[in-house]
Design an enzyme around this catalytic site. Structure first.
Site: not given
Ligand code: AMP
Length: 289
Positions: A40, A157, A195
């Site tokens: 993030h 991401g 993650s």
């Molecule tokens: P989330 O909070 O899991 O919904 O993720 C929010 C944003 O962060 C999304 O666009 C994800 O793809 C991105 N994201 C999550 N994990 C990663 C990572 N390891 N590398 C790059 N972007 C990420």
């Protein structure tokens, strides 16, 4: 390192964002579900840079919202990790100006909510097959966040590769005036993709979870060495995952834009895996050389 301003009311957020844009500010948005990690953070920092493009300080903003509509029955909505205070500190370190964090999901999805955005083609295979309704929930909340924020740029991401494809398709098909930027996957030093869900893994599961990134790396090496048969690359990766005791949901090699499965793993194709380690569902992907 100023603390970002926390706004919980979507209507107040919309009024602030529209006023800023009308005043000439460039807005960059990072939608998240919180429990922020280094993946993030790379998006948040990029948002800061993209908001400030053109020499004038713009507005880098983020949303933190565990979107109930993208979780299926029996998934981890009720135990999804949360840490708003920690998240605000990380947003501050990344230079984020404002954070939208609705205190109650009903502020975004009230009881009479009845309008859904369904992206068809690219939502269908992969995670869409095992998580029915997931991408409908994602597309709808992102469309709403775009309408609440009217960002010039929104950052996502590549970790969630199919999600990025769904959002690109939605923005293109519905002529949403937002530049969608995809950012590379941020990994732990040993290769595990960062993650929020990694916190569910026991130390023993954390070790087995490495099979995902290792299987992808091995496939990339084989492809680089001339093995272009998608079926054999997939079989080999599946065996790696199963050897590690992961329950495989899918191993696919697809065209990078259409996400259609390909018979030959030509350069630029993307290999995607999803597997359950213990009770935790993990995904990862890699572009093949
Ligand atoms: P989330 O909070 O899991 O919904 O993720 C929010 C944003 O962060 C999304 O666009 C994800 O793809 C991105 N994201 C999550 N994990 C990663 C990572 N390891 N590398 C790059 N972007 C990420």
């Amino acid at each position: 390192m100023n603390a970002p301003e926390l706004i919980t009311d979507p209507a107040a957020w919309q009024a602030r964002c529209f006023a800023a844009r009308d005043g000439g500010a460039r807005l960059a948005l990072v939608p998240t579900m919180g429990f922020l990690h280094d993946g993030h953070l790379s998006l948040l920092r990029a948002a800061r840079a993209r908001a400030d493009e053109g020499g004038r300080r713009g507005l880098a903003v983020a949303s933190i919202f565990v979107n109930p509509t993208q979780f299926g029955a029996g998934e981890d909505l009720s135990r999804y990790p949360r840490d708003l205070q920690g998240d605000l500190a990380k947003c501050a370190a990344a230079g984020i100006d404002w954070v939208l964090a609705p205190a109650d999901p009903r502020a975004v999805f009230p009881p009479d909510f009845q309008t859904w955005v369904t992206v068809e083609g690219v939502s269908q295979g992969l995670c869409g097959a095992s998580r029915p309704g997931h991408f409908r929930g994602v597309a709808t909340v992102v469309a709403k966040l775009f309408n609440l924020t009217r960002p010039h740029v929104a950052l996502f991401g590549e970790k969630d590769y199919q999600q990025l494809a769904v959002i690109r398709a939605m923005v293109r098909d519905l002529a949403m005036n937002v530049e969608v930027v995809g950012m590379p996957i941020v990994r732990e030093p040993d290769g595990l993709a960062r993650s929020s869900r990694n916190v569910y893994l026991s130390p023993e599961e954390r070790g087995r979870a490495l099979a995902l990134s290792r299987a992808l790396r091995e496939a990339a090496e084989l492809a680089g060495g001339g093995e272009r048969d998608a079926a054999s690359l997939r079989a080999r990766a599946r065996a790696r995952l199963e050897d590690a005791g992961a329950r495989v949901d899918y191993v696919e090699i697809v065209h990078p834009d259409s996400l259609a499965p390909v018979p030959r793993a030509d350069p630029g194709c993307v290999m995607l895996v999803a597997a359950q380690v213990g009770a935790t569902r993990l995904i990862d992907n890699l572009r093949l050389p």
